[in-house]
Write a protein that holds these residues in place. Structure first.
Motif, mmCIF file in Angstrom:
data_model
loop_
_atom_site.group_PDB
_atom_site.id
_atom_site.type_symbol
_atom_site.label_atom_id
_atom_site.label_comp_id
_atom_site.label_asym_id
_atom_site.label_seq_id
_atom_site.Cartn_x
_atom_site.Cartn_y
_atom_site.Cartn_z
ATOM 1 N N ARG A 166 37.795 36.841 26.431
ATOM 2 C CA ARG A 166 36.348 36.620 26.574
ATOM 3 C C ARG A 166 36.064 35.298 27.265
ATOM 4 O O ARG A 166 35.101 35.195 28.040
ATOM 5 N N SER A 169 36.553 35.971 30.876
ATOM 6 C CA SER A 169 35.397 36.697 31.408
ATOM 7 C C SER A 169 34.247 35.748 31.701
ATOM 8 O O SER A 169 33.585 35.851 32.737
ATOM 9 N N ALA A 196 37.176 43.335 25.589
ATOM 10 C CA ALA A 196 36.568 42.088 26.069
ATOM 11 C C ALA A 196 35.583 42.321 27.201
ATOM 12 O O ALA A 196 34.985 41.370 27.714
ATOM 13 N N SER A 223 35.609 41.912 35.755
ATOM 14 C CA SER A 223 34.591 41.512 34.780
ATOM 15 C C SER A 223 33.248 42.113 35.143
ATOM 16 O O SER A 223 33.016 42.565 36.258
ATOM 17 N N PRO A 228 30.720 40.587 27.561
ATOM 18 C CA PRO A 228 30.538 39.697 26.430
ATOM 19 C C PRO A 228 30.767 38.257 26.826
ATOM 20 O O PRO A 228 31.558 37.955 27.712
#
Length: 231
Positions: A166, A169, A196, A223, A228
């Motif tokens: 995360r 990302s 993720a 991504s 998130p």
């Protein structure tokens, strides 16, 4: 048979053991204990990490790429070959000696890539760098340790767990790419990528490219702007 000569050794921070740089004629090897982490004759999968990852951001103006791990420079060299002149590449390398080896005994192998004006060398943990950035990179290329199941540092797990993914990302721009190298498949890691918020593809590649060699795995994960946030 020509014998291996040990050129240098370096301690991995965080009780990760010791790396040994060895040479046999024109061949180089980086060892951790009895495990060979890198060999200069086997560059195909590291080059594929860069070429396939950078292909997904082709055409972007002022593309910014983060590479985790310098190693023998195969990923960096391939990335520079795939990126435009206005791109920028940050290479995060935890072990200063690896950078010294690139400028010293393995300088011919690196072919001057560390002096390319597009390149910035960051001495430190790539995970910490990722966590410190938001929407900074178009691509993150991770060739750290042995993949999600690492050998050298337990703290590398934080790159590949859900919280680490995360954070990656969040460090990527919209439709950015996270590309990960591994010596072996890992179905649980594929599931974590998707949890993720990445659209993840697993690609099988050979250690020596078209000439064959051991089978390695790359994950190419894109991504989402609505994915998130880091926690």
């Amino acid at each position: 048979m020509i014998a291996w000569i040990q050129l240098d050794r370096a301690t991995i921070p965080g009780d990760g053991g010791e790396l040994r740089l060895k040479r046999r004629d024109n061949e180089y090897s980086i060892m951790l204990g009895s495990n060979e982490l890198m060999n200069s004759r086997l560059s195909g999968s590291e080059e594929a990490l860069a070429t396939l990852g950078c292909k997904r951001i082709a055409g972007r103006k002022n593309a910014r790429v983060l590479i985790g791990g310098l190693g023998m420079g195969f990923t960096l060299r391939a990335a520079l070959g795939a990126l435009a002149d206005d791109a920028g590449v940050v290479v995060a390398e935890l072990i200063p000696a690896v950078i010294d080896w690139a400028r010293g005994p393995m300088a011919d192998l690196h072919e001057g890539t560390l002096d390319d004006p597009r390149v910035t060398i960051h001495v430190g943990d790539v995970g910490a760098l990722i966590r410190s950035k938001k929407a900074a990179y178009d691509a993150i290329l991770l060739d750290v340790d042995n993949g999600p199941n690492g050998l050298t540092r337990a703290s590398n797990d934080s790159l590949y767990n859900l919280k680490g993914l995360r954070a990656a990302s969040a460090a990527l721009r919209a439709d950015g790419v996270l590309a990960v190298w591994s010596s072996a498949p890992d179905a649980a890691f594929t599931r974590r990528l998707r949890e993720a918020g990445f659209a993840a593809e697993e690609v099988n590649v050979r250690a020596n490219g078209k000439r064959g060699g051991a089978r390695h795995v790359l994950w190419l994960a894109t991504s989402s702007a609505t994915g998130p946030s880091a926690v």
